[in-house]
Design an enzyme around this catalytic site. Sequence first.
Site, mmCIF file in Angstrom:
data_model
loop_
_atom_site.group_PDB
_atom_site.id
_atom_site.type_symbol
_atom_site.label_atom_id
_atom_site.label_comp_id
_atom_site.label_asym_id
_atom_site.label_seq_id
_atom_site.Cartn_x
_atom_site.Cartn_y
_atom_site.Cartn_z
ATOM 1 N N HIS A 252 12.298 0.428 -150.888
ATOM 2 C CA HIS A 252 11.513 -0.547 -150.112
ATOM 3 C C HIS A 252 11.152 -0.058 -148.717
ATOM 4 O O HIS A 252 10.078 -0.364 -148.211
ATOM 5 C CB HIS A 252 12.220 -1.897 -150.083
ATOM 6 C CG HIS A 252 13.651 -1.820 -149.664
ATOM 7 N ND1 HIS A 252 14.004 -1.639 -148.368
ATOM 8 C CD2 HIS A 252 14.808 -1.854 -150.363
ATOM 9 C CE1 HIS A 252 15.314 -1.582 -148.284
ATOM 10 N NE2 HIS A 252 15.844 -1.706 -149.480
ATOM 11 N N ARG B 67 3.574 -9.008 -153.385
ATOM 12 C CA ARG B 67 5.032 -9.031 -153.613
ATOM 13 C C ARG B 67 5.610 -10.229 -152.859
ATOM 14 O O ARG B 67 6.053 -10.102 -151.721
ATOM 15 C CB ARG B 67 5.675 -7.750 -153.099
ATOM 16 C CG ARG B 67 5.303 -6.491 -153.868
ATOM 17 C CD ARG B 67 6.043 -5.307 -153.263
ATOM 18 N NE ARG B 67 6.098 -4.172 -154.137
ATOM 19 C CZ ARG B 67 5.371 -3.057 -153.957
ATOM 20 N NH1 ARG B 67 4.542 -2.962 -152.964
ATOM 21 N NH2 ARG B 67 5.505 -2.048 -154.814
ATOM 22 N N ARG C 12 2.536 -12.104 -157.675
ATOM 23 C CA ARG C 12 3.687 -11.833 -158.532
ATOM 24 C C ARG C 12 4.780 -12.857 -158.242
ATOM 25 O O ARG C 12 5.050 -13.149 -157.081
ATOM 26 C CB ARG C 12 4.214 -10.423 -158.265
ATOM 27 C CG ARG C 12 5.450 -10.103 -159.102
ATOM 28 C CD ARG C 12 5.824 -8.659 -159.029
ATOM 29 N NE ARG C 12 6.491 -8.330 -157.786
ATOM 30 C CZ ARG C 12 6.864 -7.086 -157.458
ATOM 31 N NH1 ARG C 12 6.611 -6.090 -158.281
ATOM 32 N NH2 ARG C 12 7.476 -6.846 -156.324
ATOM 33 N N GLU D 248 6.968 -2.265 -166.756
ATOM 34 C CA GLU D 248 7.952 -1.453 -166.030
ATOM 35 C C GLU D 248 9.242 -1.239 -166.827
ATOM 36 O O GLU D 248 10.049 -0.402 -166.486
ATOM 37 C CB GLU D 248 8.232 -2.001 -164.622
ATOM 38 C CG GLU D 248 8.268 -3.486 -164.479
ATOM 39 C CD GLU D 248 8.258 -3.966 -163.007
ATOM 40 O OE1 GLU D 248 8.084 -3.165 -162.084
ATOM 41 O OE2 GLU D 248 8.450 -5.180 -162.822
ATOM 42 N N ASN E 116 6.953 2.510 -160.249
ATOM 43 C CA ASN E 116 8.203 2.695 -159.485
ATOM 44 C C ASN E 116 9.396 2.364 -160.369
ATOM 45 O O ASN E 116 10.369 3.109 -160.449
ATOM 46 C CB ASN E 116 8.235 1.797 -158.253
ATOM 47 C CG ASN E 116 7.005 1.973 -157.389
ATOM 48 O OD1 ASN E 116 6.332 2.982 -157.504
ATOM 49 N ND2 ASN E 116 6.717 1.002 -156.559
ATOM 50 N N ASP E 117 9.295 1.234 -161.039
ATOM 51 C CA ASP E 117 10.387 0.861 -161.930
ATOM 52 C C ASP E 117 10.294 1.558 -163.277
ATOM 53 O O ASP E 117 11.305 1.921 -163.862
ATOM 54 C CB ASP E 117 10.413 -0.659 -162.127
ATOM 55 C CG ASP E 117 11.110 -1.334 -160.955
ATOM 56 O OD1 ASP E 117 12.181 -0.849 -160.554
ATOM 57 O OD2 ASP E 117 10.581 -2.325 -160.438
ATOM 58 N N ARG F 5 16.051 4.274 -158.120
ATOM 59 C CA ARG F 5 14.973 4.596 -157.185
ATOM 60 C C ARG F 5 15.413 4.550 -155.722
ATOM 61 O O ARG F 5 14.698 5.014 -154.846
ATOM 62 C CB ARG F 5 13.751 3.700 -157.414
ATOM 63 C CG ARG F 5 14.011 2.242 -157.176
ATOM 64 C CD ARG F 5 12.873 1.383 -157.716
ATOM 65 N NE ARG F 5 11.941 0.996 -156.676
ATOM 66 C CZ ARG F 5 11.006 0.066 -156.817
ATOM 67 N NH1 ARG F 5 10.849 -0.543 -157.993
ATOM 68 N NH2 ARG F 5 10.212 -0.256 -155.849
ATOM 69 N N CYS G 59 -0.024 -0.551 -160.366
ATOM 70 C CA CYS G 59 0.278 -0.979 -158.998
ATOM 71 C C CYS G 59 1.526 -0.296 -158.437
ATOM 72 O O CYS G 59 1.971 -0.617 -157.348
ATOM 73 C CB CYS G 59 0.422 -2.495 -158.928
ATOM 74 S SG CYS G 59 1.764 -3.120 -159.937
HETATM 75 C C1 PEP Z 1 6.758 -1.068 -159.442
HETATM 76 O O1 PEP Z 1 7.892 -1.222 -159.918
HETATM 77 O O2 PEP Z 1 6.078 -0.061 -159.633
HETATM 78 C C2 PEP Z 1 6.167 -2.108 -158.583
HETATM 79 C C3 PEP Z 1 4.897 -2.052 -158.232
HETATM 80 O O3 PEP Z 1 6.966 -3.120 -158.152
HETATM 81 P P1 PEP Z 1 8.124 -2.981 -157.050
HETATM 82 O O4 PEP Z 1 7.918 -1.678 -156.341
HETATM 83 O O5 PEP Z 1 7.937 -4.155 -156.159
HETATM 84 O O6 PEP Z 1 9.362 -3.052 -157.867
HETATM 85 MG MG MG Z 2 8.810 -3.126 -159.914
#
Ligand code: PEP
Ligand code: MG
Length: 592
Positions: free
Chosen positions: A191, A298, A334, A433, A456-457, A467, A504
């Site tokens: 984050h 988010r 979301r 994800e 990302n996930d 991560r 995204c």
């Molecule tokens: C992701 O997981 O790629 C995503 C866009 O959501 P976050 O980064 O908020 O988990």
């Molecule tokens: Mg995510």
Amino acid sequence: MKIYRGTEASPGIAIGPAFVLDMQKIEAVKRRIAPSEIPEEQERFRNAVESVEMELARLIDELPPELKEHDSMLRSHIMILKDKMLYDATLTNIQERLINAEWAMKKALSNIKKVFSSIKDSYIRERYQDIRQVAQKVFTVLAGSSSLRDLGNLEKPVIVVARDLTPADTIRMSTEKVMALVTELGSRTSHTAILARSIGIPAVVGVDNITEHILTEDPIIVDGFKGRILVSPEEQTIETYRRKQKKYLKYRIEVIHQSNLPAETRDGYRLKIKANIELLEEIPTVIRHGAEGIGLFRTEYLFLAQKKLLTEEQLFQAYKTVAERIHPYPVTIRTLDIGGDKFLSHLSKHNEQNPALGLRAIRLCLQETELFRNQLRAILRASAFGEVNIIFPLISGKAEIVQVKEFLEQLKDELRSQGIPYNENIRIGIMIEVPTTIMIADILAKEVDFFSIGTNDLIQYSLAIDRGNDAVNHLYEPLHPGILRMIASVTEDAHNSGIEVAMCGEMAGEPLYIPFLLGIGLDELSMNVQAIPKIKRMVRESYREECVRFARNILELTSVPEIQEAAAEFFRQNYRDEIAILDQEEVNEPQL
Ligand code: PEP
Ligand code: MG
């Protein structure tokens, strides 16, 4: 001069004094509060006490058999926590003296000290030390949650250096005063990195033990392109970096200037480029940077900024503001993705051993139905004020979607019978994800209007790398052939089922991956606001047909190095003028 290396998390160069967040001193911070802050401050104190109580109870449970008979000491600490002289007095001090929880507890403690020191019996007098120990535990928890740890009260521009920053620390910091972020923990998709990119300040994360090597006021340079921290640089090095800084700024101004031009390839293929946002304050930048909507809002950051649950009305006002201000473009809202690495003290379970695999996102919402209901009603109500889509995070299968849709229909009925307007045809989507969703994309596509790939996930779960953990950061690899196949496969299945696919995750805003994403035919890319101008410009410089060939080609390759080399070569040949070249090549090692 000393150089430390970490992971480049947000581009740019910063030169300035360090501000090292020192956990030890936090408890001493005193702050006056407004009467309106009393409930929040008291709640923060109660939560801290509760968390220490849980910790002590856990310790008692886990005591080895040979120590069991000594559990009375821990039990007495639990009793001290709620003792009137400490607990009630702190709450009263907050209310009557209008001071923050730390200060209020300090006052209660000094009163207890006075009382105890007048006691003749030395055994009882020494019990004060127990009380002090217990209070210290509460101080430590308060420090972690403290708004005083927030970086909103800085006196001059600084480079923040910390072991870690919570999402709450980052969103409350003064963006004018924080020139860059450096942390010991974290990765490109944690984050801190995401927020630094949103705000547009350089960041380097995963720098081992950096807080032990830098003191507040030390002059440092943060190189967000290369992931370097230069401590006490010489004048000549500072000059070199000032030139790089200027060059980057000039480039930024130039691309932002062109950001309203469409994201259309030279051969006429149009791609939607949208923004990921965390906070409402980002909307003006979203518009200025040429986004064609918000592809991911988010919403958990609204909760994290306030540190509490929000009512349906508060959420409605926030969502309505976004819908109206981004109009005529759409916003995809979301539902709360709390848990994992983003905690809200009274919601998240702190003792989960694997929070990323725990009660997170949609799982938490399906359990906390009142919370979910507030959000969904607020989103539905906002849909009467602009083009609003809903997206659900961390969906793992059809049953979850069915459950969510049933709940949504129930809430629509409710709003209808109350005569409250909403968009009956609101589009709903899911984040892709959890890897299994890709294997059943054809099934899930029948249930929703669109997919958005959260790389990302998806990468975290597919490659089994936390991560947020810098120790496995090097294994995070979007160009892994397995990841590329997954993305291509889910895109194809969704298209065959007639629905749109967006991306995204952070991958969507990285220049190197754009040719592949264009080639496989994603419909939309949503990214951190700062990346939009350069990615739009890259799309304008691309030929779709060439990207299609390139994507087919790299899907045939079998190893990461081969794919990396092919991607870099394609990049060199096709995007010579791009900032990505500046990012990756021109900002060379300084001549040291
Ligand atoms: C992701 O997981 O790629 C995503 C866009 O959501 P976050 O980064 O908020 O988990
Ligand atoms: Mg995510």
